[in-house]
Design a protein around this motif. Structure first.
Motif, PDB file in Angstrom:
ATOM      1  N   PRO A 142      50.366  39.911  42.574  1.00  0.00           N
ATOM      2  CA  PRO A 142      50.834  38.716  41.868  1.00  0.00           C
ATOM      3  C   PRO A 142      51.820  39.026  40.748  1.00  0.00           C
ATOM      4  O   PRO A 142      52.424  38.093  40.197  1.00  0.00           O
ATOM      5  N   GLY A 143      52.042  40.274  40.422  1.00  0.00           N
ATOM      6  CA  GLY A 143      52.999  40.607  39.368  1.00  0.00           C
ATOM      7  C   GLY A 143      52.510  40.228  37.970  1.00  0.00           C
ATOM      8  O   GLY A 143      53.311  39.859  37.106  1.00  0.00           O
ATOM      9  N   TRP A 144      51.230  40.273  37.736  1.00  0.00           N
ATOM     10  CA  TRP A 144      50.687  39.922  36.420  1.00  0.00           C
ATOM     11  C   TRP A 144      51.054  40.963  35.379  1.00  0.00           C
ATOM     12  O   TRP A 144      51.033  42.171  35.642  1.00  0.00           O
ATOM     13  N   ARG A 145      51.393  40.489  34.191  1.00  0.00           N
ATOM     14  CA  ARG A 145      51.617  41.392  33.074  1.00  0.00           C
ATOM     15  C   ARG A 145      50.354  41.411  32.196  1.00  0.00           C
ATOM     16  O   ARG A 145      50.346  40.956  31.060  1.00  0.00           O
ATOM     17  N   ALA A 174      40.044  48.008  35.921  1.00  0.00           N
ATOM     18  CA  ALA A 174      39.370  48.806  36.957  1.00  0.00           C
ATOM     19  C   ALA A 174      39.691  48.252  38.332  1.00  0.00           C
ATOM     20  O   ALA A 174      40.088  47.086  38.478  1.00  0.00           O
ATOM     21  N   GLN A 175      39.506  49.108  39.308  1.00  0.00           N
ATOM     22  CA  GLN A 175      39.531  48.680  40.699  1.00  0.00           C
ATOM     23  C   GLN A 175      38.166  49.014  41.295  1.00  0.00           C
ATOM     24  O   GLN A 175      37.715  50.159  41.262  1.00  0.00           O
ATOM     25  N   ILE A 176      37.514  48.008  41.825  1.00  0.00           N
ATOM     26  CA  ILE A 176      36.207  48.196  42.454  1.00  0.00           C
ATOM     27  C   ILE A 176      36.296  47.601  43.848  1.00  0.00           C
ATOM     28  O   ILE A 176      36.540  46.398  44.011  1.00  0.00           O
ATOM     29  N   ASP A 177      36.111  48.440  44.821  1.00  0.00           N
ATOM     30  CA  ASP A 177      36.217  48.025  46.225  1.00  0.00           C
ATOM     31  C   ASP A 177      37.592  47.398  46.471  1.00  0.00           C
ATOM     32  O   ASP A 177      38.607  48.034  46.192  1.00  0.00           O
ATOM     33  N   ASN A 178      37.637  46.163  46.910  1.00  0.00           N
ATOM     34  CA  ASN A 178      38.900  45.518  47.261  1.00  0.00           C
ATOM     35  C   ASN A 178      39.448  44.619  46.155  1.00  0.00           C
ATOM     36  O   ASN A 178      40.372  43.843  46.408  1.00  0.00           O
ATOM     37  N   HIS A 179      38.912  44.716  44.932  1.00  0.00           N
ATOM     38  CA  HIS A 179      39.375  43.877  43.830  1.00  0.00           C
ATOM     39  C   HIS A 179      39.892  44.736  42.680  1.00  0.00           C
ATOM     40  O   HIS A 179      39.350  45.806  42.389  1.00  0.00           O
ATOM     41  N   ILE A 180      40.940  44.234  42.043  1.00  0.00           N
ATOM     42  CA  ILE A 180      41.478  44.869  40.842  1.00  0.00           C
ATOM     43  C   ILE A 180      41.256  43.896  39.685  1.00  0.00           C
ATOM     44  O   ILE A 180      41.559  42.694  39.789  1.00  0.00           O
ATOM     45  N   PHE A 181      40.748  44.408  38.574  1.00  0.00           N
ATOM     46  CA  PHE A 181      40.313  43.567  37.451  1.00  0.00           C
ATOM     47  C   PHE A 181      41.240  43.802  36.239  1.00  0.00           C
ATOM     48  O   PHE A 181      41.661  44.928  35.972  1.00  0.00           O
ATOM     49  N   TYR A 182      41.504  42.686  35.532  1.00  0.00           N
ATOM     50  CA  TYR A 182      42.416  42.703  34.381  1.00  0.00           C
ATOM     51  C   TYR A 182      41.799  41.894  33.225  1.00  0.00           C
ATOM     52  O   TYR A 182      40.895  41.093  33.432  1.00  0.00           O
TER      53      TYR A 182
END
Length: 222
Positions: free
Chosen positions: A205-208, A213-221
């Protein structure tokens, strides 16, 4: 005849002395009585002893003593809090967490987000998703309730027309309920602390935003 006169004279003197003693001050009367060798009945008598009612004394002696150790204000004891469930692993904690008899709306919304967003992920990944919903509700930047966060427009793709789809009862739903309770209680470490956003790793999504962290198939911000 002379004997009779002598006796009368002594009696007169005694009566005069007695009259003087009665009219004089107590101290003076005592001294005068001692000097004149008057009978003891003319000296001041000691105060009579005060009668004591033995029955009353026994009642007072046996009167009950107030017990100050009792809690007179009848303050109720605080309710004992249930002992938190503990386990050596998150999987064991999920297995040991009982399913509630009544699922309140907030818990249902939180478990629904876990179920629809991450039921195929690992348990730490599901827990991280649950914490994103909780973090949003506590951040002041999103709705204040868990249901408000989940049903916020254009935030979670599984919400359609403002409604959550029906869940299928089974092991995955039970796990989602347990994870939701664990996240709400804060009883297990979150591997994406402070995260407010996440997306699947196959999208960009191009989030700034700050990646956590990345856990399994999700990236967290956040």
């Amino acid at each position: 005849m002379s004997r009779i006169l002598n006796t009368a004279s002594v009696a007169a003197v005694g009566m005069t002395a007695a009259t003087m003693l009665l009219l004089a001050e107590p101290g003076f009367a005592s001294d005068l009585a001692a000097d004149a060798n008057l009978p003891a009945l003319l000296a001041p008598s000691a105060p009579a002893p005060v009668a004591t009612d033995q029955a009353d004394l026994s009642i007072e002696a046996n009167a009950p003593v107030a017990d100050i150790s009792k809690n007179d204000d009848q303050t109720p004891a605080p309710e004992a809090k249930p002992t938190p469930v503990t386990a050596e692993s998150l999987a064991a904690l999920v297995a040991a967490t009982p399913r509630p008899a009544d699922i309140d709306p907030e818990l249902r919304c939180l478990a629904g987000a876990v179920y629809f967003e991450s039921r195929g992920e690992s348990l730490p990944g599901q827990l991280a998703v649950a914490h994103v919903v909780i973090n949003r509700a506590e951040s002041g930047r999103f709705p204040k309730s868990l249901c408000g966060v989940v049903h916020q427009k254009s935030q979670f793709s599984f919400v359609r027309g403002g409604k959550m789809p029906a869940v299928r009862e089974g092991a995955q739903w039970n796990n989602a309920l347990a994870i939701a309770q664990i996240a709400r209680d804060g009883s297990w470490k979150n591997h994406a602390p402070g995260a407010l956003f996440f997306h699947a790793r196959y999208v960009s999504p191009g989030w700034r935003k700050t990646r956590i962290a990345q856990i399994d198939n999700h990236i967290f911000y956040r």
